[in-house]
Design an enzyme around this catalytic site. Structure first.
Site, PDB file in Angstrom:
ATOM      1  N   CYS A  35       5.344 -18.138  21.524  1.00 18.26           N
ATOM      2  CA  CYS A  35       5.170 -17.929  20.095  1.00 18.26           C
ATOM      3  C   CYS A  35       3.986 -18.801  19.670  1.00 18.26           C
ATOM      4  CB  CYS A  35       6.441 -18.236  19.302  1.00 18.26           C
ATOM      5  SG  CYS A  35       6.950 -19.949  19.304  1.00 18.26           S
ATOM      6  N   CYS A  78       6.936 -13.842  18.567  1.00 14.92           N
ATOM      7  CA  CYS A  78       6.415 -13.824  17.205  1.00 14.92           C
ATOM      8  C   CYS A  78       5.183 -12.926  17.169  1.00 14.92           C
ATOM      9  CB  CYS A  78       6.108 -15.225  16.681  1.00 14.92           C
ATOM     10  SG  CYS A  78       4.560 -15.955  17.244  1.00 14.92           S
ATOM     11  N   CYS A 103      -4.912 -13.066  24.816  1.00 11.66           N
ATOM     12  CA  CYS A 103      -4.772 -14.079  25.856  1.00 11.66           C
ATOM     13  C   CYS A 103      -5.330 -13.548  27.166  1.00 11.66           C
ATOM     14  CB  CYS A 103      -3.299 -14.451  26.054  1.00 11.66           C
ATOM     15  SG  CYS A 103      -2.540 -15.219  24.600  1.00 11.66           S
TER      16      CYS A 103
END
Length: 282
Positions: free
Chosen positions: A123, A199, A207
């Protein structure tokens, strides 16, 4: 098929359209409001609308109306057809030229069997939801999973109400700490078998590709840290987040991992993410 695939490739060749498409793929199976997409990528509403229209016309995304909001979801079957076109037409089905498609046989699952799996929950702050998930899976099936959590922008310490909630449920909180995602992207870090975002903000962020191509899914839910009101109302928000994650963790731990091929396993973890997080306050 070829004309449609070439149109899709041309659409994705635009860097900003590709950014929008990547975000929707990371958030799948969520249908994401147009405004949230624009905010996450720093786009003007009008520019975002143009990019989404192009992706819609190419058949790469789907549009849904929810109330007054237009929401967008990646059209995964169309993406699969596009990948199939590239593999079969351009690569002539030769795996030595193109990466192989995920296995759809039981052999693809048995390679993961008879060992502990590495699971990472992500998250933004790593102070509540991902910490809940880490503690829950470790308690539920720590004999079968090595469990970790991290944040894309972690806080310096855990949320006190999150720690209080875990302690009240009998979890050992002494070894829990806020961690950065960078810890798990180092060469010496464990190779993950599963990566789950809990989240929306973390899922919206781009990423680097994870080593080993882990099975990934988005299990987004409201952030209890942002709850307002009395202390009792804030604690209720943490209770709801804990209960919703407990239900998802139990469903995940119950999956027969040694009998599911990767495609079936991906569908299963996506399905867990589609369960409504509300109402689990017990």
């Amino acid at each position: 098929m070829e004309k449609e695939s070439l149109t899709q490739l041309a659409t994705l060749s635009h860097p900003q359209r590709m950014q929008v498409f990547r975000l929707l793929m990371r958030r799948y199976p969520d249908a994401v409001p147009a405004g949230e997409i624009a905010a996450a990528l720093g786009l003007k509403a009008s520019t975002n609308s143009v990019y989404l229209s192009a992706l819609l016309e190419a058949g790469l995304v789907e549009q849904h109306r929810q109330g007054t909001s237009l929401r967008y979801r990646a059209n995964v079957p169309a993406v699969q057809d596009l990948i199939g076109f590239l593999f079969l037409d351009c690569c002539r089905g030769r795996p030595e030229l193109c990466p192989p498609q995920p296995s759809s046989t039981a052999d693809g699952a048995t390679a993961m069997a008879n060992r502990k799996y590495n699971v990472l929950f992500l998250c933004t702050g790593n102070s509540a939801r991902s910490i809940f998930a880490e503690a829950l899976l470790r308690a539920e099936a720590g004999d079968r999973f090595n469990v970790y959590s991290a944040g894309t922008h972690p806080y310096s310490e855990l949320n006190p109400l999150a720690v209080e909630m875990l302690a009240s449920k009998g979890h050992d909180t002494t070894k829990l700490r806020a961690k950065t995602i960078a810890e798990f992207q180092r060469p010496e870090a464990p190779v993950m078998d599963f990566v789950f975002t809990v989240c929306d903000q973390a899922a919206n962020e781009h990423c680097p590709t994870w080593q080993g191509q882990p099975v990934s899914a988005h299990w987004g839910m409201p952030d209890p840290v942002k709850a307002e009101g009395t202390d009792a109302e804030k604690r209720l928000a943490f209770q709801q987040a804990y209960g919703a994650l407990r239900n998802r963790i139990r469903a995940f731990a119950a999956l027969p991992l040694d009998t599911l091929d990767r495609i079936s396993l991906q569908a299963a973890v996506d399905g867990i993410g589609e369960t409504a997080p509300e109402g689990a306050t017990k």
